[in-house]
Design a protein around this motif. Structure first.
Motif, short mmCIF file in Angstrom:
data_model
loop_
_atom_site.label_atom_id
_atom_site.label_comp_id
_atom_site.label_asym_id
_atom_site.label_seq_id
_atom_site.Cartn_x
_atom_site.Cartn_y
_atom_site.Cartn_z
N PRO A 82 0.85 -1.25 0.13
CA PRO A 82 0.07 -0.12 -0.03
C PRO A 82 0.79 1.19 -0.03
O PRO A 82 0.36 2.38 -0.14
N TRP A 83 2.12 1.34 -0.03
CA TRP A 83 2.91 2.39 0.12
C TRP A 83 3.68 2.76 -1.30
O TRP A 83 4.07 1.85 -1.91
N PRO A 84 3.54 4.03 -1.53
CA PRO A 84 4.32 4.52 -2.98
C PRO A 84 5.78 4.07 -2.89
O PRO A 84 6.50 4.22 -1.79
N VAL A 99 8.62 6.06 -1.02
CA VAL A 99 8.79 6.22 0.45
C VAL A 99 10.32 5.45 0.48
O VAL A 99 11.04 5.84 1.37
N GLN A 121 12.54 8.39 0.31
CA GLN A 121 12.23 9.27 1.22
C GLN A 121 12.39 8.90 2.72
O GLN A 121 12.99 9.61 3.52
N MET A 122 12.55 7.67 2.92
CA MET A 122 13.31 6.83 4.08
C MET A 122 14.78 7.03 4.10
O MET A 122 15.44 6.99 5.33
N ASN A 154 15.21 10.06 5.54
CA ASN A 154 15.06 10.11 6.93
C ASN A 154 16.21 9.26 7.82
O ASN A 154 16.66 9.80 8.89
N ALA A 160 14.93 7.93 11.69
CA ALA A 160 14.15 6.66 11.40
C ALA A 160 14.20 5.83 12.85
O ALA A 160 15.40 5.92 13.73
N THR A 204 4.22 -4.61 5.69
CA THR A 204 3.89 -3.39 6.56
C THR A 204 2.54 -2.99 6.81
O THR A 204 2.11 -2.14 7.48
N LEU A 253 9.49 -4.35 11.28
CA LEU A 253 9.75 -2.64 10.86
C LEU A 253 11.02 -2.83 9.67
O LEU A 253 11.00 -2.08 8.67
#
Lengths: 364, 364
Positions: A66-68, A71, A74-75, A78, A84, A210, A328
């Motif tokens: 479900p995550w684009p 990410v 982007q992570m 982070n 993170a 996730t 995670l």
């Protein structure tokens, strides 16, 4: 593993001021690390460094997450900013962080802070800021449900990068390596690798990643099944059914290749490598298929909530240290296990023996 | 627990840059500690101190342990010299060590190093050498299979000592307390307490302690059964069946009384207390029977191999953090859990939120 050091460690555990076996799994860890190092007691596994291998996955196009896909990048930003989970846990538990771009699709340029890029992992400092090493084999793997994830040459290039990064960290003085990962859709490729290497049905090794609902989970299992069927036909036609590199190139991800190499590198240097969750687990199956002895260097940091992880650990004969329903990735579960690994070794290095402490042993 | 802080912590966990719930049990620990402190995020649970409560048990005369009673005192000398498991693990995991003589039979004089005795726990220093505090209520308990372990007044005196020691440590700046124990035959008294407080049959809560064979195990279960029958007759005759203090005085040990007080004291100061194995578990049942809210301050450090421990934890509704087949006591399992507790809190204090890090949330 060195049989003399294994025997000496086992004997020493039984002379320490505690009932035999009273430190349970920690005793086994200390004995295994003595066998790996070839000395009893084994050296302190410090300092530690976690390498977070990041890559994107073509199978994301099948709607398995479900995550684009953005990410993943982007992570990385982070991670480099220190916000993170793996950063927080690495600071708490004494590990330096290096992020490896093994093949992220989204351009990182604008996201990387000034000075965060370093040419290789040898400059990572204990307690220093997180750094980025670029080892892009290609920008994202192909969709494993349609075609092989990468070429055989790309898989070998990824393995080589991982081996080299392990060597750079060991050369810089790190005495414990940790394998982490980041990549939207990477639990799908992991499930495919685990099903292939352990001969387990996709339904038993494909999890919720996730967080997806039942319908999405059934779809994800179906995608893994299609990938395995495609790979089986491929192996029939090119005769690579017994070739771990072909399996990796066909079903894995770019980070799986580098993590498998990272494990091979750590083992070659006789430095313990603490594994995280299902992505590490799948990568270890690749490494162990290439060189079964690598398992002697592996410590299973934790057992993830992903069902495929337990299947991989059982296949490898590894007992996880932390079992807290974590799911995670990033290396988070492995970093949490570092104090347990250090404690296991410290017991063998520092505890008094019955003789030395003047404590009476039990009557038998 | 403070409902506002609990709600704020739960909400904050869901805004951090990770899938909801991906840190599993650690998220729950962080939320509980926010509720205990009444603030979100909760304060860093550092520095930590482990108090090892030592005492002897009259029931040792029944042959329930293969270890001579002198070992309790010899192990105190080992603790004060820094050579026991709890010392090694406390050094590794950042906890000061204070040993409390709650009622050891063997004279300690010749065994205590120069300068190791201190008048109270307020002088224990983080990173300093282990110290001994003498809080002897009586030298050893009576044999619980024959008569009550101690008088009601002695049980109350022990509880009060434990409460005071917790206050001294909190006053000295400790922000996380750990309960440890030492005492040959103390798993027998623990089994009796757990059977009494949870209504479980002795066969289900009596374990192998530090290591006995099947025949000795059957004998030990029988001894616990005799003690419970004696206590039941006593409660029938004096009407104390619902009185936790009477239960403690009749079936417990001198360290159980002090540990129960120590837990009450930590909870009163809203400082988390990390519990070790079956002796802590039995003591927590006493404390919770006196004041059910103490459970909000308790973190189950580990699950011991003793079967009674799992029964106690279930009764208390606590989830253990470390589960590595440890059965050593001394506080060893709890000290190993300290980095996990600190990590749980650090996540809530230090991780970036989706908004702050510019990370896209999943589509739902």
């Amino acid at each position: 593993a060195d049989p003399t050091a294994l025997g000496a460690a086992r004997d020493r555990q039984n002379r320490l001021t505690k009932p035999h076996g009273a430190l349970g799994v920690l005793e086994e860890v200390s004995i295994r690390l003595a066998g790996l190092a070839g000395t009893c007691p084994p050296p302190d596994p410090s300092p530690a460094a976690v390498a977070v291998f990041a890559a994107d996955h073509g199978v994301h196009a099948q709607g398995v997450s479900p995550w684009p896909q953005e990410v993943t990048a982007q992570m990385i930003a982070n991670f480099l900013a220190g916000g993170a989970a793996v950063n927080v846990l690495a600071r708490q538990n004494g590990a330096a962080v290096v992020v490896v771009d093994a093949g992220v699709v989204t351009p990182l340029d604008a996201m990387v802070p000034e000075g965060a890029r370093v040419p290789d992992a040898s400059t990572i400092e204990p307690g220093g800021r997180p750094r980025l090493v670029e080892r892009v084999v290609r920008r994202g793997s192909d969709d494993i449900s349609v075609r092989p994830a990468m070429t055989r040459e790309q898989a070998l290039e990824g393995l080589t990068h991982g081996i080299t990064i392990a060597g750079e960290l060991v050369g810089a003085g790190y005495r414990c390596l940790v394998a982490g990962d980041m990549g939207i859709a990477n639990t799908t490729a992991s499930a495919a690798l685990i099903a292939a290497f352990t001969g387990t049905d996709p339904a038993e090794v494909t999890g919720l990643g996730t967080g997806i609902d039942d319908a999405a989970h059934r779809h994800k299992i179906g995608v893994v099944r299609v990938a395995l069927a495609r790979r089986a036909a491929e192996a029939d036609s090119d005769g690579t059914g017994d070739d771990p590199i072909a399996e990796l190139a066909s079903l894995g991800g770019l980070e799986h290749a580098q993590i498998a190499g990272f494990i091979l590198g750590a083992a070659a240097h006789r430095v313990p490598i603490v594994l995280d969750g299902v992505i590490s687990g799948a990568s270890t199956l690749v490494a162990a298929a290439l060189a079964p002895d690598v398992v002697d260097a592996c410590v299973a940091g934790h057992r993830s909530a992903e069902p495929g992880h337990a299947v991989a650990l059982k296949h490898l004969g590894l007992t996880p240290l932390v079992d807290l329903e974590l799911r995670l990735g990033e290396g988070s579960g492995a970093v949490l296990a570092l104090p347990l690994v250090r404690s296991a070794v410290a017991v063998l290095r520092e505890m008094a023996t019955f003789d030395a402490a003047g404590v009476t042993e039990k009557s038998s």
